[in-house]
Design an enzyme around this catalytic site. Structure first.
Site, PDB file in Angstrom:
ATOM      1  N   TYR A 293      42.920  36.134  15.561  1.00 11.56           N
ATOM      2  CA  TYR A 293      42.999  34.649  15.143  1.00 11.56           C
ATOM      3  C   TYR A 293      43.484  33.621  16.118  1.00 11.56           C
ATOM      4  CZ  TYR A 293      44.198  30.763  12.123  1.00 11.56           C
ATOM      5  OH  TYR A 293      44.377  29.524  11.737  1.00 11.56           O
TER       6      TYR A 293
ATOM      7  N   ASP B 136      45.828  31.930   6.284  1.00 18.09           N
ATOM      8  CA  ASP B 136      45.691  32.109   7.822  1.00 18.09           C
ATOM      9  C   ASP B 136      47.193  31.759   8.459  1.00 18.09           C
ATOM     10  OD1 ASP B 136      43.151  32.822   8.679  1.00 18.09           O
ATOM     11  OD2 ASP B 136      42.156  30.713   8.601  1.00 18.09           O
TER      12      ASP B 136
ATOM     13  N   HIS C 281      61.879  17.960   8.527  1.00 18.42           N
ATOM     14  CA  HIS C 281      61.986  17.425   7.104  1.00 18.42           C
ATOM     15  C   HIS C 281      60.998  16.290   6.872  1.00 18.42           C
ATOM     16  CE1 HIS C 281      63.355  16.858   3.164  1.00 18.42           C
ATOM     17  NE2 HIS C 281      64.187  15.930   3.709  1.00 18.42           N
TER      18      HIS C 281
ATOM     19  N   HIS D 100      59.141  13.839   3.397  1.00 17.68           N
ATOM     20  CA  HIS D 100      58.733  13.708   2.152  1.00 17.68           C
ATOM     21  C   HIS D 100      57.298  13.664   1.965  1.00 17.68           C
ATOM     22  CE1 HIS D 100      62.961  12.642   0.697  1.00 17.68           C
ATOM     23  NE2 HIS D 100      63.057  13.729   1.519  1.00 17.68           N
TER      24      HIS D 100
ATOM     25  N   HIS E 147      63.073  17.975  -4.554  1.00 16.62           N
ATOM     26  CA  HIS E 147      63.124  17.288  -3.031  1.00 16.62           C
ATOM     27  C   HIS E 147      62.026  17.203  -2.491  1.00 16.62           C
ATOM     28  CE1 HIS E 147      66.069  16.800   0.441  1.00 16.62           C
ATOM     29  NE2 HIS E 147      65.238  15.807   0.495  1.00 16.62           N
TER      30      HIS E 147
HETATM   31 ZN    ZN Z   1      64.833  14.413   2.149  1.00 14.56          ZN
END
Ligand code: ZN
Length: 232
Positions: free
Chosen positions: A230, A121, A96, A98, A172
């Site tokens: 690929y 891709d 996670h 930002h 978010h």
């Molecule tokens: Zn966050």
């Protein structure tokens, strides 16, 4: 030595890549690495600057979000990671951040349109953006509910978490995952680049068309078809 040393090490190394890749500022962002047999994951502690991290500081948590080992508080996003590990059996790493461009798209609450082959891709659909969470979900167990918001979005759009290893949570920021913590970090960097390219594409031409089906299909088959080549 802790029997969780291997996932502490991979979580540590994967976390340290985030600032290097320009995906995080200060203590934002977190990576976790899971061991399915032990039923736990290692995750970054909350509020510790990247330069002060070490493998020993990673916190071991089970798939219900209970801390199993570690002196520090696990990342505030831990319950989102726990929910995804618990319900999506084939992922072993979650990230996670930002990161700027992916977060900007999340803030517009828009899917990122598939404009080019860089995007194709990696995934052959628009990057999904889950709607902002309801007031009840926000007031309740927020981080836990974020996991369900992501899974509901995939159900609603008929997406497979094994095909599409990234999502934006509306208002978010992005979450990515993969078969390893390293792959999840890779996906996080790919998503940021795709988000930046899509933003620039719309700046240059607000009417830019989505990638043609023939190219989407070609790139999908390059990666998944019987004659896939690929990545070689
Ligand atoms: Zn966050």
């Amino acid at each position: 030595m802790s029997k969780y040393q291997h996932i502490k090490q991979s979580a540590y190394e994967a976390n340290m890549k985030l600032p290097k890749l320009g995906l995080v500022l200060f203590t934002f962002g977190n990576v976790s690495a899971a061991d399915r047999e032990l039923g736990v994951f290692a995750i970054k502690p909350s509020g510790v600057p990247y330069e002060d991290l070490s493998p020993e500081k990673m916190v071991i948590v089970d798939f219900d979000g209970k801390t199993i080992e570690g002196d520090l508080r696990p990342s505030s996003d831990t319950l989102t990671h726990a929910v995804l590990y618990k319900h999506w059996d084939h992922i072993n790493g979650i990230v996670h951040t930002h990161s700027t461009y992916a977060t900007a798209w999340a803030q517009t609450q828009r899917d990122i349109p598939i404009f080019g082959t860089t995007h194709a891709d990696h995934i052959t659909v628009d990057v999904p953006c889950a709607p902002p969470m309801s007031d009840e979900m926000i007031a309740g167990d927020y981080e836990y509910q974020t996991g369900f918001q992501i899974m509901d979005c995939f159900k609603e759009k008929g997406l497979s978490y094994e095909e599409v290893e990234m999502v934006l949570v509306g208002n978010h920021a992005p979450f990515t995952w993969g078969k390893t913590a390293d792959k999840a970090v890779y996906n996080s960097a790919v998503l940021e680049t795709v988000a930046q390219m899509a933003y620039l594409t719309e700046q240059i031409n607000p009417q830019a068309p989505r990638l043609k089906d023939a190219l989407i299909k070609k790139h999908f088959e390059r990666k998944h078809g019987p004659n896939s080549y690929y990545g070689q």
